[in-house]
Each structure stands twice: as structure tokens, then as C-alpha cells.
Enzyme design. Structure first.
Site, PDB file in Angstrom:
ATOM      1  N   GLN A   4       2.717   9.985   1.818  1.00  0.00           N
ATOM      2  CA  GLN A   4       4.063   9.411   1.953  1.00  0.00           C
ATOM      3  C   GLN A   4       5.025   9.877   0.867  1.00  0.00           C
ATOM      4  O   GLN A   4       6.236   9.726   1.006  1.00  0.00           O
ATOM      5  CB  GLN A   4       3.993   7.875   1.928  1.00  0.00           C
ATOM      6  CG  GLN A   4       3.293   7.277   3.139  1.00  0.00           C
ATOM      7  CD  GLN A   4       3.193   5.766   3.023  1.00  0.00           C
ATOM      8  OE1 GLN A   4       2.262   5.244   2.414  1.00  0.00           O
ATOM      9  NE2 GLN A   4       4.155   5.058   3.592  1.00  0.00           N
TER      10      GLN A   4
ATOM     11  N   HIS B   2      -4.676   1.236   7.466  1.00  0.00           N
ATOM     12  CA  HIS B   2      -3.331   1.821   7.592  1.00  0.00           C
ATOM     13  C   HIS B   2      -3.188   3.024   6.636  1.00  0.00           C
ATOM     14  O   HIS B   2      -2.668   4.075   7.026  1.00  0.00           O
ATOM     15  CB  HIS B   2      -2.303   0.716   7.283  1.00  0.00           C
ATOM     16  CG  HIS B   2      -0.874   1.128   7.245  1.00  0.00           C
ATOM     17  ND1 HIS B   2       0.074   0.643   8.135  1.00  0.00           N
ATOM     18  CD2 HIS B   2      -0.187   1.945   6.404  1.00  0.00           C
ATOM     19  CE1 HIS B   2       1.260   1.168   7.840  1.00  0.00           C
ATOM     20  NE2 HIS B   2       1.124   1.955   6.784  1.00  0.00           N
ATOM     21  N   GLU B   3      -3.677   2.875   5.411  1.00  0.00           N
ATOM     22  CA  GLU B   3      -3.567   3.972   4.428  1.00  0.00           C
ATOM     23  C   GLU B   3      -4.480   5.138   4.802  1.00  0.00           C
ATOM     24  O   GLU B   3      -4.096   6.298   4.639  1.00  0.00           O
ATOM     25  CB  GLU B   3      -3.906   3.480   3.012  1.00  0.00           C
ATOM     26  CG  GLU B   3      -3.074   2.314   2.489  1.00  0.00           C
ATOM     27  CD  GLU B   3      -1.591   2.454   2.727  1.00  0.00           C
ATOM     28  OE1 GLU B   3      -1.081   3.591   2.781  1.00  0.00           O
ATOM     29  OE2 GLU B   3      -0.920   1.417   2.871  1.00  0.00           O
TER      30      GLU B   3
ATOM     31  N   GLY C 215       0.834  -1.190   0.000  1.00  0.00           N
ATOM     32  CA  GLY C 215       0.000   0.000   0.000  1.00  0.00           C
ATOM     33  C   GLY C 215       0.868   1.239   0.000  1.00  0.00           C
ATOM     34  O   GLY C 215       2.062   1.162   0.311  1.00  0.00           O
TER      35      GLY C 215
ATOM     36  N   CYS D 221       5.739  -0.262   7.508  1.00  0.00           N
ATOM     37  CA  CYS D 221       5.371   0.939   6.756  1.00  0.00           C
ATOM     38  C   CYS D 221       6.594   1.397   5.976  1.00  0.00           C
ATOM     39  O   CYS D 221       7.697   1.431   6.521  1.00  0.00           O
ATOM     40  CB  CYS D 221       4.915   2.038   7.716  1.00  0.00           C
ATOM     41  SG  CYS D 221       4.426   3.565   6.891  1.00  0.00           S
ATOM     42  N   LEU D 222       6.370   1.754   4.714  1.00  0.00           N
ATOM     43  CA  LEU D 222       7.490   2.204   3.885  1.00  0.00           C
ATOM     44  C   LEU D 222       8.097   3.501   4.438  1.00  0.00           C
ATOM     45  O   LEU D 222       9.240   3.816   4.134  1.00  0.00           O
ATOM     46  CB  LEU D 222       7.029   2.404   2.440  1.00  0.00           C
ATOM     47  CG  LEU D 222       6.555   1.119   1.742  1.00  0.00           C
ATOM     48  CD1 LEU D 222       5.993   1.431   0.358  1.00  0.00           C
ATOM     49  CD2 LEU D 222       7.696   0.105   1.640  1.00  0.00           C
TER      50      LEU D 222
ATOM     51  N   HIS E  77      -2.817   7.268   7.251  1.00  0.00           N
ATOM     52  CA  HIS E  77      -1.829   8.183   6.650  1.00  0.00           C
ATOM     53  C   HIS E  77      -2.503   9.487   6.217  1.00  0.00           C
ATOM     54  O   HIS E  77      -1.923  10.568   6.346  1.00  0.00           O
ATOM     55  CB  HIS E  77      -1.173   7.541   5.424  1.00  0.00           C
ATOM     56  CG  HIS E  77       0.010   6.666   5.729  1.00  0.00           C
ATOM     57  ND1 HIS E  77       1.140   7.125   6.369  1.00  0.00           N
ATOM     58  CD2 HIS E  77       0.252   5.359   5.437  1.00  0.00           C
ATOM     59  CE1 HIS E  77       2.027   6.131   6.474  1.00  0.00           C
ATOM     60  NE2 HIS E  77       1.509   5.051   5.923  1.00  0.00           N
TER      61      HIS E  77
HETATM   62  O1  GNR Z   1       4.005  -2.577   2.625  1.00  0.00           O
HETATM   63  C1  GNR Z   1       3.307  -2.470   3.629  1.00  0.00           C
HETATM   64  N1  GNR Z   1       3.005  -3.577   4.354  1.00  0.00           N
HETATM   65  C2  GNR Z   1       2.060  -3.590   5.365  1.00  0.00           C
HETATM   66  C3  GNR Z   1       2.018  -4.715   6.183  1.00  0.00           C
HETATM   67  C4  GNR Z   1       1.101  -4.795   7.202  1.00  0.00           C
HETATM   68  C5  GNR Z   1       0.210  -3.751   7.406  1.00  0.00           C
HETATM   69  C6  GNR Z   1       0.251  -2.630   6.608  1.00  0.00           C
HETATM   70  C7  GNR Z   1       1.180  -2.548   5.586  1.00  0.00           C
HETATM   71  S1  GNR Z   1       1.185  -1.147   4.573  1.00  0.00           S
HETATM   72  C8  GNR Z   1       2.859  -1.133   4.063  1.00  0.00           C
HETATM   73  C9  GNR Z   1       3.085  -0.079   2.999  1.00  0.00           C
HETATM   74  C10 GNR Z   1       2.833   1.299   3.580  1.00  0.00           C
HETATM   75  O2  GNR Z   1       3.607   1.878   4.268  1.00  0.00           O
HETATM   76  N2  GNR Z   1       1.685   1.837   3.322  1.00  0.00           N
HETATM   77  O3  GNR Z   1       1.385   3.047   3.821  1.00  0.00           O
HETATM   78 NI    NI Z   2       2.477   3.156   5.692  1.00  0.00          NI
END
Ligand code: GNR
Ligand code: NI
Length: 180
Positions: free
Chosen positions: A51, A133-134, A46, A91-92, A137
Site C-alpha cells: 500500500q 485482509h493484509e 493494519g 481499506c486505507l 494485499h
Molecule cells: O483500517 C482498516 N480497517 C479495517 C477494518 C475492517 C477490516 C479490515 C481493515 S484493514 C484497514 C486498514 C488497511 O487498509 N489495511 O490494509
Molecule cells: Ni487494506
């Protein structure tokens, strides 16, 4: 298409609340395409526009193993949350950190797609976690906000140090704090 630079915690731009997209035009579609390319290259499941330094309500998601389920969500809203589960998240924008977070197990969501058409869907498992999660953000929230103050502080210090040293992640054969 272009690879975009992903901001790292504690960059203050990750704390901005993203603004709604007024119209899904060519600029937004190009952003979506660049975000998919950036997410797949990372690799991640995601990515939110926040980001990559764009404070608009745009996210891309693909939890498949073969890039077969791309989902672009513009102005996403979570309509319903059900159940609870704990999943290891990463999270990236917080590279190298994986910690369990408790979220809703199933959700219903609404958004506009890449063509600006309204869509509604249900999700569970990793997809549900990823959409939550997104959406976080887009509110300037990060998964580390669900951890203890102590853990978050340790993570922030480690990433600040990595930034100072110009190293993204400790590599084998290269100890932290050395410059060889
Ligand atoms: O790549 C991602 N893996 C992930 C694993 C478990 C829960 C959420 C994520 S999202 C993350 C990519 C990211 O930072 N998205 O904002
Ligand atoms: Ni993230």
C-alpha cells in the site's frame, strides 16, 4: 520516522504480488516503523507494504484502541482457517468505502517478527480479519474483489473522479463536482 504515502485503488501497484523478504535488516525495520507511524496517523488497524509502494511481504497490524498491540509480520503465512464470519471492512487504499466481506473466523499464522525471529499465533475476530485482509494485499488482492462487479466498478469510478478533482473525500459544505 516518516509518514508514507498510501496508494489508492485503482493504482496498478496495488495489484503486484509482493516478494519475500530475504533478511530482516535495518532497512526492513525502518520500513516497519514508518508503516506503524503511517497506520496510526491514518488511523487504521493494519497496513501492508504494497500500500505504500513497496512490493515486499511486510505488514503491520494493531487492532487495539490505544496502540497497545502492535504486530509486525514479515513473510506472513496463514496456516489454518476455521469458521466463517461476515464483517464490515474498509481499506486505507479504498477511502470512504465500507462493505461486508465473508472471511474465516479464526486463523493460525506464522511469520517473522521485527527482529527476524519466527513467530506463530492464533487470531479471531477483527485481528483474524485484519491479518487475512493484509495477506490479501501481499497477493495483490483488495477487499473490493469480493464485491460484485457492479459495486467494484462504481467504487473505481468514484475514486478515479476524486483523483481527477484532487479531492480525497467529499467534505461537508463541498459538493462533489464543485471546486469551491
Ligand atoms: O483500517 C482498516 N480497517 C479495517 C477494518 C475492517 C477490516 C479490515 C481493515 S484493514 C484497514 C486498514 C488497511 O487498509 N489495511 O490494509
Ligand atoms: Ni487494506
Amino acid at each position: 520516522m516518516a509518514l508514507l504515502e498510501v496508494l489508492h485503488y485503482p493504482d496498478p501497484r496495488l495489484r503486484r504480488r509482493a516478494k519475500p523478504v530475504a533478511a530482516v535488516d535495518a532497512t526492513v525495520r525502518r520500513l516497519i516503523d514508518d508503516m506503524f507511524e503511517t497506520m496510526y496517523a491514518a488511523p487504521g488497524v493494519g497496513l501492508a507494504a504494497v500500500q505504500v509502494g513497496v512490493d515486499r511481504r511486510v505488514v503491520v497490524v494493531d487492532v487495539s484502541e490505544d496502540k497497545s498491540a502492535p504486530l509486525a509480520l514479515v513473510n506472513p503465512e496463514i496456516l489454518e482457517r476455521e469458521g466463517e464470519e461476515e464483517m464490515q471492512e474498509g481499506c486505507l487504499s479504498v477511502p470512504g468505502v465500507y462493505e461486508p466481506v465473508r472471511r474465516a473466523e479464526r486463523i493460525r499464522y506464522r511469520a517473522l517478527d521485527r527482529d527476524g525471529a519466527p513467530i506463530e499465533g492464533a487470531a479471531e475476530g477483527l485481528l483474524a480479519v485484519c491479518i487475512q485482509h493484509e495477506c490479501d494485499h501481499l497477493e495483490g488482492r483488495l477487499f473490493v474483489d469480493y464485491l460484485s462487479e457492479l459495486k467494484r466498478q462504481r467504487i473505481r469510478k468514484r475514486l478515479e473522479k476524486q483523483r481527477r478533482l484532487g479531492t480525497e473525500a467529499p467534505r461537508p459544505g463541498r459538493r462533489e463536482g464543485t471546486l469551491i
